[in-house]
Design a protein around this motif. Structure first.
Motif, PDB file in Angstrom:
ATOM      1  N   LEU A   1       0.744  -1.395   0.185  1.00 20.95           N
ATOM      2  CA  LEU A   1      -0.213   0.084   0.219  1.00 20.95           C
ATOM      3  C   LEU A   1       0.860   0.961  -0.098  1.00 20.95           C
ATOM      4  O   LEU A   1       0.275   2.142  -0.748  1.00 20.95           O
ATOM      5  CB  LEU A   1      -0.978   0.049   1.043  1.00 20.95           C
ATOM      6  N   HIS A   2       2.099   0.901   0.343  1.00 21.38           N
ATOM      7  CA  HIS A   2       2.945   2.181   0.883  1.00 21.38           C
ATOM      8  C   HIS A   2       2.456   3.517   1.450  1.00 21.38           C
ATOM      9  O   HIS A   2       2.967   4.250   1.194  1.00 21.38           O
ATOM     10  CB  HIS A   2       3.141   2.374  -0.619  1.00 21.38           C
ATOM     11  N   GLY A   3       2.060   3.122   2.508  1.00 21.86           N
ATOM     12  CA  GLY A   3       1.037   4.172   2.886  1.00 21.86           C
ATOM     13  C   GLY A   3      -0.028   5.953   2.214  1.00 21.86           C
ATOM     14  O   GLY A   3      -0.943   6.453   2.552  1.00 21.86           O
ATOM     15  N   ASP A   4      -0.229   4.423   0.785  1.00 21.88           N
ATOM     16  CA  ASP A   4      -1.197   5.064   0.456  1.00 21.88           C
ATOM     17  C   ASP A   4      -2.603   5.188   0.975  1.00 21.88           C
ATOM     18  O   ASP A   4      -2.622   4.330   1.960  1.00 21.88           O
ATOM     19  CB  ASP A   4      -1.740   4.623  -0.856  1.00 21.88           C
ATOM     20  N   PRO A   5      -3.933   5.808   1.006  1.00 20.65           N
ATOM     21  CA  PRO A   5      -5.290   5.471   1.220  1.00 20.65           C
ATOM     22  C   PRO A   5      -5.876   4.081   0.680  1.00 20.65           C
ATOM     23  O   PRO A   5      -5.425   3.817   0.071  1.00 20.65           O
ATOM     24  CB  PRO A   5      -6.405   6.763   1.536  1.00 20.65           C
ATOM     25  N   ALA A   6      -6.107   4.063   1.604  1.00 25.67           N
ATOM     26  CA  ALA A   6      -7.331   2.449   0.804  1.00 25.67           C
ATOM     27  C   ALA A   6      -8.307   2.856   0.339  1.00 25.67           C
ATOM     28  O   ALA A   6      -8.519   3.905   0.366  1.00 25.67           O
ATOM     29  CB  ALA A   6      -8.558   1.895   2.133  1.00 25.67           C
ATOM     30  N   PRO A   7      -8.720   1.884  -0.447  1.00 31.57           N
ATOM     31  CA  PRO A   7     -10.128   2.791  -2.020  1.00 31.57           C
ATOM     32  C   PRO A   7     -10.817   3.048  -2.021  1.00 31.57           C
ATOM     33  O   PRO A   7     -11.589   3.061  -2.741  1.00 31.57           O
ATOM     34  CB  PRO A   7     -10.052   1.086  -2.924  1.00 31.57           C
TER      35      PRO A   7
ATOM     36  N   LYS B   1      -6.481  -0.702   9.365  1.00 24.65           N
ATOM     37  CA  LYS B   1      -6.179  -1.573   8.405  1.00 24.65           C
ATOM     38  C   LYS B   1      -6.664  -2.833   7.747  1.00 24.65           C
ATOM     39  O   LYS B   1      -6.455  -3.004   6.934  1.00 24.65           O
ATOM     40  CB  LYS B   1      -4.485  -2.125   8.828  1.00 24.65           C
ATOM     41  N   HIS B   2      -6.647  -3.160   8.778  1.00 26.89           N
ATOM     42  CA  HIS B   2      -7.594  -4.757   8.252  1.00 26.89           C
ATOM     43  C   HIS B   2      -8.632  -4.457   7.305  1.00 26.89           C
ATOM     44  O   HIS B   2      -9.057  -5.015   6.995  1.00 26.89           O
ATOM     45  CB  HIS B   2      -8.088  -5.653   9.444  1.00 26.89           C
ATOM     46  N   GLU B   3      -9.775  -3.427   7.426  1.00 28.76           N
ATOM     47  CA  GLU B   3     -10.381  -2.738   6.895  1.00 28.76           C
ATOM     48  C   GLU B   3     -10.198  -2.228   5.149  1.00 28.76           C
ATOM     49  O   GLU B   3     -10.583  -2.940   4.167  1.00 28.76           O
ATOM     50  CB  GLU B   3     -11.441  -1.405   7.288  1.00 28.76           C
ATOM     51  N   SER B   4      -9.099  -1.577   5.679  1.00 28.96           N
ATOM     52  CA  SER B   4      -8.218  -1.024   4.632  1.00 28.96           C
ATOM     53  C   SER B   4      -7.968  -3.204   2.895  1.00 28.96           C
ATOM     54  O   SER B   4      -8.131  -2.372   2.107  1.00 28.96           O
ATOM     55  CB  SER B   4      -7.257  -0.635   4.513  1.00 28.96           C
TER      56      SER B   4
ATOM     57  N   PRO C   1     -11.360  -5.447  -9.551  1.00 30.74           N
ATOM     58  CA  PRO C   1     -10.152  -5.046 -10.661  1.00 30.74           C
ATOM     59  C   PRO C   1      -9.659  -3.894 -11.027  1.00 30.74           C
ATOM     60  O   PRO C   1      -8.448  -3.145 -10.619  1.00 30.74           O
ATOM     61  CB  PRO C   1      -9.397  -6.249 -10.905  1.00 30.74           C
ATOM     62  N   ALA C   2     -10.718  -3.923 -12.767  1.00 32.60           N
ATOM     63  CA  ALA C   2      -9.549  -2.351 -13.033  1.00 32.60           C
ATOM     64  C   ALA C   2     -10.322  -1.030 -12.214  1.00 32.60           C
ATOM     65  O   ALA C   2      -9.384  -0.320 -11.899  1.00 32.60           O
ATOM     66  CB  ALA C   2     -11.029  -2.698 -14.160  1.00 32.60           C
ATOM     67  N   ALA C   3     -11.225  -1.281 -11.105  1.00 27.83           N
ATOM     68  CA  ALA C   3     -11.030  -0.570 -10.058  1.00 27.83           C
ATOM     69  C   ALA C   3     -10.221  -0.484  -9.046  1.00 27.83           C
ATOM     70  O   ALA C   3      -9.166   1.017  -9.064  1.00 27.83           O
ATOM     71  CB  ALA C   3     -12.624  -0.595  -9.287  1.00 27.83           C
ATOM     72  N   LEU C   4      -9.461  -1.195  -8.792  1.00 26.53           N
ATOM     73  CA  LEU C   4      -8.652  -1.384  -7.819  1.00 26.53           C
ATOM     74  C   LEU C   4      -7.589  -0.902  -8.660  1.00 26.53           C
ATOM     75  O   LEU C   4      -6.311  -0.160  -7.911  1.00 26.53           O
ATOM     76  CB  LEU C   4      -8.290  -2.789  -7.076  1.00 26.53           C
ATOM     77  N   LYS C   5      -6.924  -1.314  -9.723  1.00 31.30           N
ATOM     78  CA  LYS C   5      -5.880  -1.132 -11.122  1.00 31.30           C
ATOM     79  C   LYS C   5      -5.871   0.196 -10.794  1.00 31.30           C
ATOM     80  O   LYS C   5      -5.261   0.946 -10.763  1.00 31.30           O
ATOM     81  CB  LYS C   5      -6.073  -1.485 -11.538  1.00 31.30           C
ATOM     82  N   ARG C   6      -6.820   0.950 -11.289  1.00 29.40           N
ATOM     83  CA  ARG C   6      -7.048   2.887 -10.973  1.00 29.40           C
ATOM     84  C   ARG C   6      -6.652   3.752  -9.520  1.00 29.40           C
ATOM     85  O   ARG C   6      -5.752   4.266  -9.760  1.00 29.40           O
ATOM     86  CB  ARG C   6      -8.965   3.091 -11.894  1.00 29.40           C
ATOM     87  N   THR C   7      -7.348   3.440  -8.809  1.00 29.53           N
ATOM     88  CA  THR C   7      -7.248   3.254  -7.239  1.00 29.53           C
ATOM     89  C   THR C   7      -5.747   3.046  -6.574  1.00 29.53           C
ATOM     90  O   THR C   7      -4.726   4.369  -6.354  1.00 29.53           O
ATOM     91  CB  THR C   7      -7.811   3.269  -6.259  1.00 29.53           C
ATOM     92  N   ASN C   8      -5.022   2.191  -6.469  1.00 32.13           N
ATOM     93  CA  ASN C   8      -3.804   1.626  -6.519  1.00 32.13           C
ATOM     94  C   ASN C   8      -3.044   0.571  -7.337  1.00 32.13           C
ATOM     95  O   ASN C   8      -2.795  -0.661  -6.820  1.00 32.13           O
ATOM     96  CB  ASN C   8      -3.906   1.012  -5.215  1.00 32.13           C
ATOM     97  N   PRO C   9      -2.364   0.766  -8.028  1.00 33.75           N
ATOM     98  CA  PRO C   9      -1.417  -0.005  -9.543  1.00 33.75           C
ATOM     99  C   PRO C   9      -0.838  -0.888  -8.671  1.00 33.75           C
ATOM    100  O   PRO C   9      -0.815  -1.724  -8.913  1.00 33.75           O
ATOM    101  CB  PRO C   9      -1.080   0.229 -10.613  1.00 33.75           C
ATOM    102  N   THR C  10       0.193  -0.390  -7.740  1.00 38.73           N
ATOM    103  CA  THR C  10       0.451  -1.213  -6.753  1.00 38.73           C
ATOM    104  C   THR C  10      -0.133  -1.755  -5.876  1.00 38.73           C
ATOM    105  O   THR C  10       0.165  -3.520  -5.742  1.00 38.73           O
ATOM    106  CB  THR C  10       1.378  -0.037  -5.472  1.00 38.73           C
ATOM    107  N   VAL C  11      -1.289  -1.957  -5.230  1.00 40.57           N
ATOM    108  CA  VAL C  11      -1.432  -3.105  -4.374  1.00 40.57           C
ATOM    109  C   VAL C  11      -2.082  -3.911  -5.472  1.00 40.57           C
ATOM    110  O   VAL C  11      -2.847  -5.467  -4.999  1.00 40.57           O
ATOM    111  CB  VAL C  11      -2.477  -2.631  -3.602  1.00 40.57           C
ATOM    112  N   TYR C  12      -3.283  -3.329  -6.702  1.00 43.85           N
ATOM    113  CA  TYR C  12      -3.485  -4.426  -7.641  1.00 43.85           C
ATOM    114  C   TYR C  12      -2.710  -5.784  -8.539  1.00 43.85           C
ATOM    115  O   TYR C  12      -2.439  -6.646  -8.104  1.00 43.85           O
ATOM    116  CB  TYR C  12      -4.022  -3.790  -9.202  1.00 43.85           C
TER     117      TYR C  12
END
Length: 90
Positions: A28-34, A42-45, A57-68
């Protein structure tokens, strides 16, 4: 009583940082949850990111490509397997 105590111990362990949560937070690198709700803990994130990875998955990829990418490469599975091996549950 023994079963209740066992469930209490398991519940307390779950609120601790598991190796999966530790690895997720690194991705996550300190980024906000999606989602806003995911920012409550952190558990809810992790839960929100995991759900989004499976549902949209496309939405997660848009919001945080690293987590995706972490989920796509099986980071959560690798962390879980490593934790089980470390606990002797291989």
């Amino acid at each position: 009583v023994d079963r209740a105590n066992e469930l209490m111990r398991e519940g307390l362990q779950m609120r601790d940082e598991s190796p999966v949560i530790v690895e997720y937070l690194a991705a996550l690198h300190g980024d906000p949850a999606p989602t806003d709700y995911g920012n409550t803990s952190k558990h809810e994130s992790f839960a929100e990111s995991f759900a989004l990875f499976h549902v949209d998955p496309a939405a997660l990829k848009r919001t945080n490509p690293t987590v995706y990418q972490w989920f796509a490469s099986g980071g959560h599975i690798k962390a879980l397997k490593a934790a089980r091996l470390a606990d002797g549950r291989g």
